[in-house]
Design a protein around this motif. Structure first.
Motif, short mmCIF file in Angstrom:
data_model
loop_
_atom_site.label_atom_id
_atom_site.label_comp_id
_atom_site.label_asym_id
_atom_site.label_seq_id
_atom_site.Cartn_x
_atom_site.Cartn_y
_atom_site.Cartn_z
N VAL A 45 -25.48 -40.11 14.08
CA VAL A 45 -25.56 -38.86 13.31
C VAL A 45 -25.78 -39.21 11.84
N GLU A 46 -26.73 -38.57 11.22
CA GLU A 46 -27.02 -38.79 9.80
C GLU A 46 -26.78 -37.51 9.02
N GLU A 57 -34.56 -22.38 6.57
CA GLU A 57 -34.85 -21.66 7.81
C GLU A 57 -34.04 -22.24 8.97
N ASP A 58 -33.98 -23.59 9.05
CA ASP A 58 -33.18 -24.24 10.09
C ASP A 58 -31.70 -23.95 9.89
N MET A 78 -26.63 -31.34 5.78
CA MET A 78 -27.08 -31.19 7.16
C MET A 78 -26.76 -32.45 7.96
N ALA A 79 -26.12 -32.27 9.12
CA ALA A 79 -25.82 -33.38 10.02
C ALA A 79 -26.84 -33.34 11.17
N LYS A 120 -33.27 -35.73 15.35
CA LYS A 120 -34.04 -34.61 14.78
C LYS A 120 -33.45 -33.23 15.10
N GLN A 121 -32.27 -33.19 15.71
CA GLN A 121 -31.62 -31.91 16.01
C GLN A 121 -30.51 -31.66 15.00
#
Length: 379
Positions: free
Chosen positions: A216-217, A227-228, A269-270, A274-275
């Motif tokens: 996890v980054e 938007e995400d 953001m974690a 790419k999710q």
């Protein structure tokens, strides 16, 4: 009159707020800018001494009542005054404010002062939860526990406000008011990052390490990532059966706060493969970072949320902050209540639950204030 009140130019206001011990993002011009886009009007007011020295300030928001030329005024997490001044009484601060508000056709003013009444450590709350569960005692709150710290000087302030005619808006829980009355804060000063991490609950340490092992980054997002973030926020709201603000609100917030200071707001953001698994907005003023909106994917207790907060705390520490504020918590100790999860999550970071003074209303025009209050209660 010992103090006079008048408008303050933006640059001088920000400089004053930056140096005030009770500074918070709600008492900065950028927050007023955001609210101005949401059908509020605003003023930056200052208290001046006899020698024209700026000694206090307040962001005041105004909302017009439909059909009449009267306004509600609101001072969020303020005003920024010397609440314990040896030179001025509380009446010296508020008398000129009331005079000004009357000239602005205000019939009622609300404030939630930034003063802390009581605190409970994570350790004390955990012990209380254990004791209640051991004896089968239900429907308790951490406010039923003996506090670790009680500030009698704040009790005196409340007494003085009551005598002036201010009315406390008593609420059952933190989220029954405009701003949360109970917040969770982690003191950073006087410790190293290793010290802070070592004080976390062992399970929290394990989850943070697990998230890193699993790839996890955590990164700081840009305006293009909103938007995400909003989709994840809407997903969380649906899971919790609550309402999410419109995406345009967050876009306006980001622009307004960054215009005042490029580092005022950050989107964390974690991400794994790419999710987007978890995200949170953090607002920074000198020495203090506060969370404001957070979201996560699904109902599961994914390690990404734990790592996300740790990275946010570490960034806050590296900036030189003295305090990291997780913001609102519920007082409920019922593990069956959905709001308990929020408290449980924060307790693992070994901070303190803090009770603020809460909301206070002053009837500038008593009869109109009473009539409006009755109308709102009957809605």
């Amino acid at each position: 009159m010992l103090l006079k009140i008048s408008l303050v130019d933006r640059k001088r206001f920000v400089k004053f707020a930056d140096s005030h011990p009770y500074r918070n993002f709600l008492q900065y011009p950028s927050w007023a800018d955001l609210k101005t886009e949401m059908r509020w009007s605003s003023e930056l007011l200052g208290w001046y001494s006899k020698d024209a020295h700026l000694v206090g300030a307040a962001v005041v928001l105004y909302r017009k009542v439909p059909g009449i030329n009267k306004y509600l005024a609101y001072i969020p997490r303020g005003p920024l005054i010397d609440w314990f001044s040896q030179d001025y009484k509380l009446e010296d601060w508020f008398a000129p404010l009331f005079t000004h508000l009357k000239s602005r056709h205000v019939f009622s003013v609300k404030m939630d002062p930034p003063l802390i009444k009581r605190t409970w450590s994570s350790h004390s709350i955990k012990e209380g939860i254990f004791e209640y569960q051991t004896h089968g005692i239900k429907n308790k709150r951490f406010t039923d526990l003996v506090s670790d710290t009680t500030f009698n000087s704040v009790e005196f302030i409340q007494q003085e406000l009551n005598e002036m005619g201010w009315q406390q808006n008593t609420v059952v829980d933190s989220f029954d008011s405009v701003q949360p009355q109970y917040v969770f804060r982690l003191r950073l000063s006087g410790k190293s990052l290793d010290d802070l991490f070592s004080e976390f609950d062992p399970l929290w340490q394990k989850k943070i390490n697990q998230a890193e092992w699993e790839g996890v980054e955590v990164r700081v997002g840009t305006e293009q990532d909103f938007e995400d973030f909003y989709h994840l926020l809407a997903h969380t709201a649906q899971q919790e059966q609550t309402q999410a603000r419109q995406s345009t609100y967050f876009e306006k917030m980001f622009r307004a706060l960054r215009q005042e200071c490029p580092e005022r707001i950050r989107l964390y953001m974690a991400v794994q493969d790419k999710q987007l698994l978890a995200a949170c907005l953090a607002i920074h003023v000198r020495g203090h970072t506060e969370e404001i909106y957070s979201a996560k994917l699904g109902k599961s207790d994914h390690p990404a949320s734990y790592l996300l907060r740790w990275k946010m705390i570490a960034d806050s520490y590296e900036r030189g902050d003295q305090m990291y504020d997780f913001r609102g918590i519920s007082t409920k100790l019922n593990d069956k209540d959905p709001l308990f999860e929020m408290l449980r999550f924060r307790l693992g970071y070994a901070g303190d639950a803090c009770e603020l003074m809460g909301e206070w209303d002053y009837p500038v025009i008593p009869m109109l204030h009473w009539a409006f209050d009755m109308y709102m209660k009957k809605r």
